[in-house]
Write a protein that holds these residues in place. Structure first.
Motif, PDB file in Angstrom:
ATOM      1  N   ILE A  93       0.840  -1.196   0.000  1.00 50.85           N
ATOM      2  CA  ILE A  93       0.000   0.000   0.000  1.00 50.85           C
ATOM      3  C   ILE A  93       0.877   1.247   0.000  1.00 50.85           C
ATOM      4  O   ILE A  93       1.939   1.270   0.618  1.00 50.85           O
ATOM      5  N   ALA A  94       0.432   2.233  -0.729  1.00 56.03           N
ATOM      6  CA  ALA A  94       1.070   3.553  -0.701  1.00 56.03           C
ATOM      7  C   ALA A  94      -0.058   4.543  -0.462  1.00 56.03           C
ATOM      8  O   ALA A  94      -0.716   4.994  -1.398  1.00 56.03           O
ATOM      9  N   ALA A  95      -0.301   4.832   0.802  1.00 54.34           N
ATOM     10  CA  ALA A  95      -1.435   5.678   1.171  1.00 54.34           C
ATOM     11  C   ALA A  95      -0.962   6.995   1.750  1.00 54.34           C
ATOM     12  O   ALA A  95       0.132   7.086   2.308  1.00 54.34           O
ATOM     13  N   VAL A 113      -1.931  -6.603  -6.729  1.00 54.47           N
ATOM     14  CA  VAL A 113      -2.769  -6.637  -5.526  1.00 54.47           C
ATOM     15  C   VAL A 113      -2.488  -5.460  -4.593  1.00 54.47           C
ATOM     16  O   VAL A 113      -2.884  -5.470  -3.431  1.00 54.47           O
ATOM     17  N   SER A 114      -1.813  -4.457  -5.094  1.00 55.72           N
ATOM     18  CA  SER A 114      -1.489  -3.297  -4.259  1.00 55.72           C
ATOM     19  C   SER A 114      -2.608  -2.267  -4.296  1.00 55.72           C
ATOM     20  O   SER A 114      -3.526  -2.345  -5.111  1.00 55.72           O
ATOM     21  N   MET A 115      -2.522  -1.268  -3.395  1.00 59.29           N
ATOM     22  CA  MET A 115      -3.514  -0.205  -3.309  1.00 59.29           C
ATOM     23  C   MET A 115      -2.805   1.136  -3.149  1.00 59.29           C
ATOM     24  O   MET A 115      -1.723   1.219  -2.570  1.00 59.29           O
ATOM     25  N   MET A 116      -3.449   2.185  -3.665  1.00 61.32           N
ATOM     26  CA  MET A 116      -3.010   3.549  -3.420  1.00 61.32           C
ATOM     27  C   MET A 116      -4.183   4.335  -2.838  1.00 61.32           C
ATOM     28  O   MET A 116      -5.345   4.057  -3.159  1.00 61.32           O
ATOM     29  N   MET A 117      -3.878   5.288  -1.972  1.00 66.64           N
ATOM     30  CA  MET A 117      -4.933   6.115  -1.389  1.00 66.64           C
ATOM     31  C   MET A 117      -4.450   7.543  -1.266  1.00 66.64           C
ATOM     32  O   MET A 117      -3.328   7.801  -0.831  1.00 66.64           O
ATOM     33  N   ILE A 118      -5.318   8.483  -1.669  1.00 58.60           N
ATOM     34  CA  ILE A 118      -5.008   9.896  -1.493  1.00 58.60           C
ATOM     35  C   ILE A 118      -6.161  10.550  -0.749  1.00 58.60           C
ATOM     36  O   ILE A 118      -7.327  10.184  -0.933  1.00 58.60           O
ATOM     37  N   HIS A 119      -5.854  11.510   0.109  1.00 57.54           N
ATOM     38  CA  HIS A 119      -6.884  12.213   0.861  1.00 57.54           C
ATOM     39  C   HIS A 119      -6.356  13.573   1.306  1.00 57.54           C
ATOM     40  O   HIS A 119      -5.194  13.914   1.080  1.00 57.54           O
ATOM     41  N   ASN A 120      -7.217  14.330   1.948  1.00 56.02           N
ATOM     42  CA  ASN A 120      -6.821  15.647   2.433  1.00 56.02           C
ATOM     43  C   ASN A 120      -5.918  15.522   3.658  1.00 56.02           C
ATOM     44  O   ASN A 120      -6.086  14.602   4.471  1.00 56.02           O
TER      45      ASN A 120
END
Length: 251
Positions: A93-95, A113-120
């Motif tokens: 994961i790269a969040a 099977v990886s995930m990325m997440m972006i947020h404030n």
């Protein structure tokens, strides 16, 4: 000092030319700067010294839920300023802040099977209205700086990137490639080059889930309109009401 990064160097030989080449690998695991970076001039300097201690291309493996955005910004700048090529590989994961570091890659590869997440960005504030406003202004500027990194890598508009951050967007590997946060999906191993990659790209966001739930609730709570009353029935009802009024007058 607890470090969230680890370097490994090795020499690899090109089987065709027999040329030997140094290969540098940087592992970023766990929370970024959980204990040892913020407000610490020694730690950023140590990371920079280790980064510049050798030359050559670097492979950066990332598996991190994020952490301190200041540390992520400094690491991003150091990697962007590095003379060699930077290949980022996201194997878990790269969040949050970790996604910012990933944007420094000359090439960004993601595991299937990886995930990325972006947020404030978020912070904790204490004080009166003035202090709260200062915190809001600070977070707004931090968000703009993060968007800079996303914009350079993806080429997306700042408005769209801002909306994705507002929604706290989770991307699977295909969606990350589709939106430009990654360049390609890692090969699944030798002799699998002809295996067709899945074309389904998915993205999860809290806003989308909330809106979907509200739509379902609205449908459940919707009151169905009563069917129109036939004209003949309306006349009979009116006639009955007139008779009742006459009866009331004589009671």
């Amino acid at each position: 000092m607890k470090k969230f990064w680890n370097w490994k160097n090795r020499t690899v030989t090109n089987q065709e030319t027999q040329e030997q080449k140094a290969e540098r690998t940087l592992f970023l695991n766990g929370t970024i700067a959980e204990e040892s970076w913020f407000d610490d001039d020694v730690t950023p300097q140590l990371f920079k010294e280790e980064l510049l201690a050798d030359s050559g291309d670097i492979t950066v493996w990332i598996n991190s839920p994020g952490g301190d955005c200041v540390a992520a910004a400094q690491i991003y700048n150091m990697l962007m300023d590095y003379k060699g090529n930077i290949t980022v590989k996201i194997d878990g994961i790269a969040a949050s802040a970790a996604s910012v570091i990933a944007m420094a890659g000359t090439k960004v590869l993601v595991s299937p099977v990886s995930m990325m997440m972006i947020h404030n960005p978020a912070t904790i504030a204490f004080g009166d209205m003035g202090d709260m406003q200062k915190a809001i202004d600070m977070l707004s500027e931090v968000k703009e700086s993060i968007i800079n990194a996303y914009e350079i890598k993806t080429g997306m508009s700042r408005a769209k990137l801002s909306h994705l951050m507002d929604a706290e967007s989770w991307m699977n590997a295909n969606k990350a490639v589709e939106l430009g946060f990654a360049d390609e999906i890692m090969n699944r191993g030798e002799n699998t080059e002809n295996v067709e990659q899945p074309q389904v790209s998915m993205m999860y966001s809290q806003v989308a889930v909330t809106n979907s739930l509200m739509d379902k609730i609205a449908k459940k709570c919707h009151i169905q309109k009563k069917p129109p009353v036939p004209e003949s029935t309306e006349r009979s009802v009116d006639s009955l009401m007139e008779r009742l009024d006459i009866i009331k007058q004589h009671i």
